[in-house]
Every structure is written in structure tokens, then in C-alpha cells.
Design an enzyme around this catalytic site. Structure first.
Site, PDB file in Angstrom:
ATOM      1  N   CYS A  43       0.813  -1.210   0.000  1.00 25.44           N
ATOM      2  CA  CYS A  43       0.000   0.000   0.000  1.00 25.44           C
ATOM      3  C   CYS A  43       0.851   1.265   0.000  1.00 25.44           C
ATOM      4  O   CYS A  43       0.343   2.348  -0.303  1.00 25.44           O
ATOM      5  CB  CYS A  43      -0.954   0.014   1.193  1.00 25.44           C
ATOM      6  SG  CYS A  43      -0.108  -0.099   2.776  1.00 25.44           S
ATOM      7  N   ASN A  44       2.130   1.165   0.354  1.00 28.50           N
ATOM      8  CA  ASN A  44       2.947   2.379   0.385  1.00 28.50           C
ATOM      9  C   ASN A  44       4.306   2.222  -0.289  1.00 28.50           C
ATOM     10  O   ASN A  44       5.211   2.992  -0.030  1.00 28.50           O
ATOM     11  CB  ASN A  44       3.152   2.864   1.830  1.00 28.50           C
ATOM     12  CG  ASN A  44       3.695   1.770   2.727  1.00 28.50           C
ATOM     13  OD1 ASN A  44       4.376   0.859   2.273  1.00 28.50           O
ATOM     14  ND2 ASN A  44       3.386   1.868   4.006  1.00 28.50           N
ATOM     15  N   ARG A  45       4.438   1.220  -1.173  1.00 32.57           N
ATOM     16  CA  ARG A  45       5.669   1.100  -1.955  1.00 32.57           C
ATOM     17  C   ARG A  45       5.439   0.232  -3.182  1.00 32.57           C
ATOM     18  O   ARG A  45       4.594  -0.674  -3.169  1.00 32.57           O
ATOM     19  CB  ARG A  45       6.820   0.543  -1.126  1.00 32.57           C
ATOM     20  CG  ARG A  45       6.816  -0.937  -0.895  1.00 32.57           C
ATOM     21  CD  ARG A  45       8.051  -1.420  -0.138  1.00 32.57           C
ATOM     22  NE  ARG A  45       8.128  -0.789   1.158  1.00 32.57           N
ATOM     23  CZ  ARG A  45       9.036   0.148   1.480  1.00 32.57           C
ATOM     24  NH1 ARG A  45       9.930   0.516   0.598  1.00 32.57           N
ATOM     25  NH2 ARG A  45       9.038   0.685   2.676  1.00 32.57           N
ATOM     26  N   SER A  50       9.313   1.125   6.775  1.00 30.48           N
ATOM     27  CA  SER A  50       7.852   1.125   6.736  1.00 30.48           C
ATOM     28  C   SER A  50       7.292   2.453   7.215  1.00 30.48           C
ATOM     29  O   SER A  50       7.964   3.220   7.918  1.00 30.48           O
ATOM     30  CB  SER A  50       7.294  -0.001   7.601  1.00 30.48           C
ATOM     31  OG  SER A  50       7.688  -1.259   7.105  1.00 30.48           O
ATOM     32  N   GLU A 110       6.788  -2.480  11.942  1.00 27.53           N
ATOM     33  CA  GLU A 110       5.641  -3.341  11.665  1.00 27.53           C
ATOM     34  C   GLU A 110       6.119  -4.604  10.950  1.00 27.53           C
ATOM     35  O   GLU A 110       7.023  -4.577  10.127  1.00 27.53           O
ATOM     36  CB  GLU A 110       4.588  -2.581  10.844  1.00 27.53           C
ATOM     37  CG  GLU A 110       5.042  -2.095   9.482  1.00 27.53           C
ATOM     38  CD  GLU A 110       4.686  -3.071   8.374  1.00 27.53           C
ATOM     39  OE1 GLU A 110       3.976  -4.046   8.656  1.00 27.53           O
ATOM     40  OE2 GLU A 110       5.139  -2.852   7.244  1.00 27.53           O
ATOM     41  N   GLN A 170       4.262  -9.853   3.006  1.00 26.23           N
ATOM     42  CA  GLN A 170       4.220  -9.294   1.654  1.00 26.23           C
ATOM     43  C   GLN A 170       5.456  -9.703   0.847  1.00 26.23           C
ATOM     44  O   GLN A 170       5.363  -9.950  -0.354  1.00 26.23           O
ATOM     45  CB  GLN A 170       4.086  -7.775   1.747  1.00 26.23           C
ATOM     46  CG  GLN A 170       2.769  -7.338   2.364  1.00 26.23           C
ATOM     47  CD  GLN A 170       2.766  -5.886   2.816  1.00 26.23           C
ATOM     48  OE1 GLN A 170       3.811  -5.324   3.133  1.00 26.23           O
ATOM     49  NE2 GLN A 170       1.588  -5.278   2.866  1.00 26.23           N
ATOM     50  N   SER A 205      -5.109 -10.149   2.544  1.00 22.86           N
ATOM     51  CA  SER A 205      -4.226 -10.259   3.707  1.00 22.86           C
ATOM     52  C   SER A 205      -4.398  -9.075   4.656  1.00 22.86           C
ATOM     53  O   SER A 205      -4.474  -9.256   5.873  1.00 22.86           O
ATOM     54  CB  SER A 205      -2.769 -10.362   3.248  1.00 22.86           C
ATOM     55  OG  SER A 205      -2.416  -9.239   2.451  1.00 22.86           O
ATOM     56  N   SER A 215      -7.025  -7.002   4.922  1.00 17.51           N
ATOM     57  CA  SER A 215      -8.362  -7.047   5.514  1.00 17.51           C
ATOM     58  C   SER A 215      -8.460  -8.140   6.566  1.00 17.51           C
ATOM     59  O   SER A 215      -9.104  -7.963   7.609  1.00 17.51           O
ATOM     60  CB  SER A 215      -9.406  -7.275   4.415  1.00 17.51           C
ATOM     61  OG  SER A 215      -9.386  -6.229   3.465  1.00 17.51           O
TER      62      SER A 215
END
Length: 611
Positions: A50-52, A109, A114, A120, A195, A197
Site C-alpha cells: 500500500c505504500n511502496r 515502513s 511493523e 508481503q 491479507s 483485511s
């Protein structure tokens, strides 16, 4: 061949760019296939979260590799290369390994420490193995990264430096209160069954929500997730510290109805468009409260109303005995202002005293100097500096206007209504329309707001220890790779020696046909021992030298000294790769070790299996 990574993350690009560049599952597959089909790259893997978005490849040319990987990223993300380039970063060889291990440990992260990134990375490796785009280098790199990440979490307190993105987001929704206490007894809706959710659903269940609803486009996946949650956290005989959660699955068509019942919503799907629009959320709020969900005024904060009523007047005194014509002043200048209808004269600046002559202002100054009592709560108005008023009068006579010199009074705080619906959007691109934050009674936290909040998050002291672990592991990985580079040459040398022994034993049989099996076996074993002893010291030493910085040339020296055929060495390397692919497939896509070579130079299968 050398490791190259080209990518962008929350550290290099704004969320709006990351959102547009997000890769769907199909786009990731096509990107991998096109990357290995390109000339500079022999292997490829994609790490998309979601961020990379990062593309890893084994390339033979640096500049050509950077150009090709950047072009492919732009092509498959849908963001133009010129627009994407300023946000891209490039890491090569040792720096690429260091970057990836830091990512695996959670140092890079959005929420430091985290551990979700490990899952992932494992998924990214499984995809590359399934598509046969990961060879020796990327298999070793990703598996080692998993081990490094697990070591960091087990040997240090990096977990204390941050939480998962889900936990961090829920804490932002609770405005700093403990998430578990805030969530207990609430009704929760999770949109999506992937994953992220699933992690959100488990986190909500552990916190003790009263009801947990899972919605997904594929209803079977929602049912499986709800069944797992019900099995682990469902209603059962009460025990100390037990968690009882009612979990159920619904189709996506039921989301509008579930929104009218939910207190907390977490959404993380792979949809390319909005899942929850502002209109849909507004209707849900209206369905809960029975009143339309109006938008906040432009200057109000989250949760505050758009109408300010019942505020105390801002006047600084009484009009009794004032020489000014307040009715005229207030009737024109104060008309429509925040103090309309309030008793007393407020120095409102130019608008309030425009057109007054200096004599009138001096009269007012003398009146004020006598000390006027503020009727609010019996307080005295602070004394006004007559010299300052005289200066204002002089300025008015010269400039024709009075400059404003008023200290604003504190405005009374209006109680803010608590949100009736809290939304957490962890999707990229976003699932929830950002416009819902303007709706009264709604609180929205998304990736962008999480990035801003995490910028000031405290760093744990254990981060330094994790950085040392990363540095040590990078050095060990580089040494192993250099040793692995010479291993096919060593294997080819030993194979050549075995051929020489077999040839000489065959010649001996021709010269001494009377040898029995026992004699022939003793001679064969003796010759082999001699060859092994002669080769043992130089091959062990050459592996040690090759593992040191600058040791890449020892393989070439060995091939030259023993006149080894380059094609034979390459055949050994290909056979090794084929064996590794077969072992990876047999282990469900995970290759935990390479036992074909000397265990002194490679980790044992037991150690590799810890990943």
C-alpha cells in the site's frame, strides 16, 4: 550479473502519486514477464504494497537496467515516465541488498517496526517463483530477507517502535485512546478479504468488538474469513479474559445497509475505483441519525459544527456615557459582524471608526481613560494607553483612516459532536472518497493521513540494534554470493578430477587385466584419496578468498590454472538452478536451502528452514 532495484515509496513520493501508480495483480504479472523478456534483466520480482512499489532485477548493465526498469514501471503503472521519474529511487548491488533488508525489518515502513511486510515479501517471492522469474540471486535475496526480518523481531524490541498499519490506523481513529478500549463493544464492518483485511478483522476481533461483518466481492472468501474468525473468537462459554465476537459474511450489495449499523469500517480491496462514495456514506449517516449528514464549514475542524451560536459578545466595555454615536457606528460598520446586537463598543479597526475626526476620537479616549466597567462578570476593562489613542488620532488626521490595533479575544469553544461512523481506508488506490471527511459525524483516516501522523512517531532505541543486524547480514550475504559465484568453478574442477581418476583406472585395467575386484577397489580408492587431498586445501582456500571483498577474480584464476572449459562451468550453474527450481516447487514455492555444495560456505537446511 548484479542486483538492481528501482521503485518509489511513501518516503519518495506523495500519496497521490503512489495511488495512481498502484499495480493490480494482473499488472504485476505482466510487469514481471516483460522485465525478464527485456535484454538487461535475467531475473525479476515485484514488491507492491500500500505504500511502496519496487522492481527487483538481476541485470548485466547498470545504466541500461535503470532505463529499462524505469520505463517498464511507468508503462505498467499508467503514470508517465517524465512525471514518475522525480519520485523514483535506485539502489545497486550492496546498497540494494541493504535497502531490501531494511525494508524486511520494518525500518523503511510507514510505521517503523511493523511485521506485516514479511508476509508481503513472502507473497512477492511466491509470485516470482510461480512465474519462473526468480533465479538464484533473487531466491537467495528474498529468503535471506525473510530470515533477517524474523531475526530483527526475535532478537530486538523493534516491535515496540511501532505497530502494524492496521493498529496504527485504529489508534488514529480513537484519537490517541487505547484502541482496544475504544473498540470494545462496537459494531465493525471489514470490506475485503485479502491479507490486509484479514489482519484488520483479526485485530478488531481481538479488541473485543461486539459484531464483525466481512464483505467481499467474492462471497466465498468472505465466508471463509468469517468462519475462521467465528471459530477463533466466536461465542462460547465465558472464561476469564475471553473474547466473544459475532462474525458473519455478507455480499458487497449489502454494504449500504451494513453501513447504517456499523460503528467502525475498515476497507482494503483491490478495486480500481471508489468502494464507498461520499453520497453513500452520507446516506448511511442519515440512516443512523435520522437527520441529513450536512457538510462541515470550511474553517471547522473534524467533528465540529458549522454553526456557532450562543457565543459571548466581543465588546470591551459599556456604551453608557460614550461620546460617540454608537448607533450610527454599529449600524454601518458592525452590521453583519460577529458582534452585531451586542452591547458595548468594540474597536473593530478601520470599518468601525471610518470617517471620524480626530476631536471625536480624543473625546472617546478621555472617556475610556476614566475607566469603564465591563458588565460581563463584573470585570474591569484593562486600562487603555491614552498616548496610543492619541497616536491613532494623529494617524487618522494624516492618513484619513485608523489602522487596526485590536487584540482579538478568545472565542468560546463549541462542543464537538462525537463521530457516529469511523472509517479506516488502507487501500491503494483509495477505497473511500476523501470528501467524506467533510461530513458531520464522520471520521476518516486514510493512507495519506497515516503518513502525516507517522512522521512524528517516536523511534525506539532498538532501531539502532536492528540497523547493526542489517549491516552484518548484508556483509554475510555478499560474502555468500561471492562464494557461490566460485562454487560452479570448484564443482567443475572436482568433476574434471573425477574424470581423470576414472580414465586412469580404466587404463590400469587394460594393463593389469588380472586384478580382482578387491584389488581394483583398493587402487581406485587410493587414487581418489590422493586427488581429494591435493584439491582440498586449494579449493577451500579459494572459496574463502572469493568470499572476501575483491575476490571475484579467483574464479577466473582457477579456470585459467586448471584449463577448465567455460561451458562446463556454465552447465554446472544451470544444473544447480534447475535443481533449486525443482526443490522450490516441491516445497510449495519456498526454497529453504542449497545442499549441493560445501556446508561450510552455505547455511544449513535447518537454519534456512527458519524463514
Amino acid at each position: 550479473m548484479s542486483l538492481l532495484v528501482v521503485g518509489l515509496s511513501h518516503r519518495s513520493a506523495p500519496v497521490s502519486v503512489l495511488e495512481r501508480a498502484a499495480l493490480s495483480a494482473d499488472a504485476q504479472i505482466k510487469l514481471l514477464q516483460d522485465t525478464v523478456a527485456a535484454e538487461p534483466a535475467a531475473e525479476a520480482a515485484v514488491l507492491a504494497t500500500c505504500n511502496r512499489i519496487e522492481l527487483y532485477a538481476d541485470v548485466d548493465k547498470f545504466h541500461a537496467g535503470v532505463a529499462e526498469l524505469s520505463t517498464l514501471l511507468a508503462q505498467h503503472s499508467g503514470v508517465g515516465l517524465e512525471e514518475l521519474t522525480p519520485y523514483l529511487y535506485v539502489h545497486y548491488e550492496d546498497r540494494a541488498v541493504h535497502h531490501f533488508f531494511s525494508v524486511a525489518c520494518g525500518l523503511d515502513s510507514m510505521v517503523v517496526g511493523e511485521g506485516q511486510i514479511l508476509g508481503q515479501i513472502k507473497d512477492a517471492l511466491a509470485t516470482a517463483q510461480e512465474l519462473h522469474t526468480a533465479g538464484r540471486l533473487l531466491n537467495d535475496l528474498f529468503q535471506q530477507a525473510l530470515r533477517v526480518g524474523k531475526r530483527a523481531h526475535s532478537e530486538t524490541g523493534i516491535d515496540r517502535a511501532g505497530q502494524s498499519l492496521v493498529t496504527f490506523g485504529l489508534e488514529q481513529l480513537s484519537s490517541g485512546a487505547p484502541a482496544d478500549a475504544w473498540l470494545k463493544g462496537k459494531r465493525a464492518l471489514v470490506i475485503g478479504a485479502g491479507s490486509m483485511s484479514s489482519l484488520a478483522a483479526a485485530t478488531l476481533a481481538r479488541a473485543g468488538v461486539a459484531e464483525l461483518v466481512v464483505a467481499n466481492r467474492t462471497f466465498d472468501r468472505a465466508e471463509r474469513l468469517a468462519a475462521l474468525l467465528a471459530e477463533q473468537y466466536g461465542q462460547r462459554p465465558a472464561e476469564p479474559d475471553d473474547v466473544d465476537v459475532l462474525a458473519r459474511a455478507v455480499p458487497m450489495e449489502s454494504v449500504p445497509d451494513e453501513l447504517t449499523r456499523a460503528d467502525v469500517v475498515v476497507s482494503c480491496t483491490g478495486a480500481t475505483g471508489l468502494v464507498l462514495t461520499a453520497d453513500l456514506v452520507a446516506e448511511a449517516v442519515e440512516g443512523r441519525t435520522g437527520a441529513p449528514a450536512v457538510e462541515r464549514s470550511a474553517g471547522s475542524d473534524s467533528g465540529s459544527g458549522s454553526v456557532r451560536s450562543g457565543l459571548p459578545p466581543t465588546s470591551v466595555g459599556s456604551e453608557d456615557g460614550c461620546p460617540l454615536d454608537l448607533s450610527a457606528a454599529q449600524g454601518s460598520a458592525v452590521q453583519g459582524s460577529a458582534v452585531q446586537g451586542a452591547s458595548g463598543f468594540s474597536v473593530m479597526g478601520e470599518a468601525a471608526v471610518a470617517g471620524m475626526d480626530a476631536a471625536t476620537l480624543e473625546q472617546h479616549a478621555a472617556w475610556v481613560d476614566n475607566g469603564t466597567v465591563d458588565r460581563r462578570e463584573g470585570r474591569r476593562t484593562p486600562e487603555i494607553d491614552t498616548d496610543a489613542v492619541a497616536a491613532l488620532a494623529a494617524a487618522a488626521a494624516t492618513l484619513g483612516r485608523v489602522p487596526e490595533r485590536r487584540r482579538p479575544e478568545p472565542v468560546a469553544e463549541v462542543p464537538r459532536p462525537l463521530p457516529v461512523l469511523s472509517l479506516l481506508d488502507l487501500a491503494m488506490p483509495r477505497d473511500i472518497d476523501a470528501a467524506v471527511h467533510r461530513l458531520l459525524g464522520v471520521r476518516l483516516v486514510d493512507i495519506e493521513s497515516l503518513a502525516e501522523a507517522s512522521a512524528d512517531a517516536p523511534m525506539a532505541a532498538d532501531v539502532d540494534q536492528v540497523r547493526r543486524i542489517v549491516s552484518d547480514e548484508v556483509a554475510a550475504f555478499d560474502a555468500a554470493q561471492r562464494a557461490a559465484h566460485i562454487t560452479p568453478t570448484v564443482v567443475a574442477l572436482r568433476a574434471m578430477a573425477a574424470d581423470v581418476v576414472a580414465s586412469e583406472i580404466a587404463r590400469l585395467d587394460g594393463r593389469l587385466p588380472g586384478l580382482d575386484d578387491k584389488q581394483r577397489g583398493e587402487i581406485t580408492q587410493t587414487v581418489r584419496r590422493v586427488v581429494d587431498k591435493l584439491l582440498h586445501a586449494p579449493t577451500v582456500r579459494v572459496k574463502q578468498l572469493a568470499a572476501e571483498p575483491g575476490g571475484a577474480g579467483y574464479a577466473d584464476a582457477l579456470r585459467t590454472l586448471f584449463d577448465l572449459d567455460a561451458e562446463t562451468v556454465a552447465a554446472v550453474s544451470r544444473a544447480d538452478d534447475d535443481s533449486r527450481d525443482h526443490n522450490s516447487a516441491a516445497l510449495g514455492g519456498l526454497d529453504f536451502g542449497r545442499e549441493n555444495f560445501d556446508s561450510n560456505n552455505f547455511e544449513s537446511a535447518e537454519n534456512r528452514g527458519r524463514a
